[in-house]
Scaffold this active site. Structure first.
Site, PDB file in Angstrom:
ATOM      1  CB  CYS A   1      -1.284   0.072   1.264  1.00  0.00           C
ATOM      2  SG  CYS A   1      -0.196  -0.198   2.851  1.00  0.00           S
ATOM      3  CB  THR A   2       0.386   4.755   0.306  1.00  0.00           C
ATOM      4  OG1 THR A   2      -0.705   4.841  -0.714  1.00  0.00           O
ATOM      5  CG2 THR A   2       0.741   6.280  -0.008  1.00  0.00           C
TER       6      THR A   2
END
Length: 354
Positions: A200-201
């Site tokens: 994810c980020t």
């Protein structure tokens, strides 16, 4: 008792931030650990972070802390030292430093207490969120990308995946993280022999997702340490090929960090190559969509002719229209369905299983 929240208008705060001369650094961090009294922790953080001139968005819950902030460059080390000493669980806390940063990502400090720092929808009392997959560092990520037995699973939203992702990463077709978790299990159910890499980020979502996959019987589970941000930074520092393609969407004024020169998305209005997100300027809409410079000029920053016309109306008439809509037209709803409805974009084909 001091006021422990902001009382100045957003317009004034933004103007003050833009007038600042000292550079700022955009930082994100998270930590899963037990907070006995989130409200008291929130208030203590507010006092200290205000003194350090921190702006941004911080969520606290009994399960931990999740923060996206900006801080004057001269206060970065003071912030680090404060957090390291604030709670033993935060000693050695990793800062994810923004890859592209103009220092204008935030202009107000907001600290909120929530039930969870990530809305996961998990109500299984036997779930152990601490039983996470193993970390992967940048070199390991690149090795896994070349491993035919590895499957990369993107645990971000559709609008994040659209502008950038790892090569051949699997998109989980859902509008929320809580909906993605069961779908990820379902899509991989017949592939438990595969090596699963979650990302994810900044790491907070894929860390919990890795624990969920292990809870559901998957044993070969990894997640990228520090997410896309840390991967790209370390790969560049170490002279490694950066295998993330496109732009990394971020949840602040920047709306994205360029990772590679590839533009893999398209303007939602004309179809031209473009990966610039914006919110429709019509206050009754605020749809998040991709708009090229030509369409931004043609539609005056709006997502449709209807919104252009509404945006031209006197403010009082606009307010009346907004008040008459059910649920305020679901302003800031980022669902794929709303995007498809507003702009006539067809539903994507279902992601295939590996």
């Amino acid at each position: 008792m001091p006021v422990l929240h902001n009382r100045i208008s957003n317009e004034t705060l933004k103007a003050q931030m833009l007038a600042e001369t000292e550079p700022r650094t955009t930082i994100s961090f998270y930590k899963y650990f037990t907070i006995v009294d989130p409200q008291a922790t929130r208030d203590a953080l507010w006092v200290a972070l205000t003194q350090l001139k921190v702006f941004g968005r911080i969520y606290l819950a009994r399960e931990g802390i999740n923060a996206q902030i900006s801080v004057p460059e001269s206060n970065v080390e003071a912030l680090r030292e404060f957090l390291y000493g604030f709670d033993p669980a935060l000693a050695g806390l990793r800062f994810n430093i923004a890859l592209e940063d103009d220092g204008k990502s935030f202009w107000v400090l907001r600290l909120k207490v929530r039930d969870r720092i990530v809305a996961d929808g998990i109500d299984d009392p036997s779930f152990d969120a601490s039983n996470v997959g193993d970390y992967l560092k940048a070199a390991d990520v690149n090795a896994m990308l070349d491993d035919p037995d590895a499957v990369f699973i993107d645990m971000r939203n559709h609008y994040e995946y659209e502008v950038g992702h790892f090569e051949n990463a699997l998109e989980i077709p859902a509008d929320t993280f809580r909906d993605q978790l069961p779908k990820a299990v379902e899509m991989m159910q017949d592939h438990k022999d595969k090596k699963i890499v979650m990302y994810c980020t900044g790491g907070i979502r894929c860390e919990k997702a890795s624990a969920w996959m292990k809870h559901n019987g998957f044993n070969k589970v990894w997640h990228i340490e520090g997410g896309i941000i840390e991967y790209a930074r370390r790969a560049r520092e170490q002279g490694l090929p950066v295998r993330f393609i496109g732009k990394n969407f971020v949840f602040d004024e920047r709306m994205g960090e360029r990772i590679s020169d590839d533009v893999i998305a398209h303007c939602h209005q004309c179809g031209a190559p473009c990966d610039t997100h914006t919110n429709c300027l019509n206050d009754g809409c605020h749809l998040l969509f991709i708009q090229c410079p030509s369409c931004a000029e043609k539609f005056a920053g709006c997502c449709s002719e209807a919104c252009v016309e509404e945006h031209k109306l006197p403010e009082e008439e606009q307010r009346k229209l907004r008040a008459g809509r059910e649920n305020g037209n679901k302003i800031f709803n980022k669902s794929r369905g709303r995007l498809n409805t507003k702009l006539g974009i067809p539903e994507p084909e279902s992601s295939e299983k590996p």
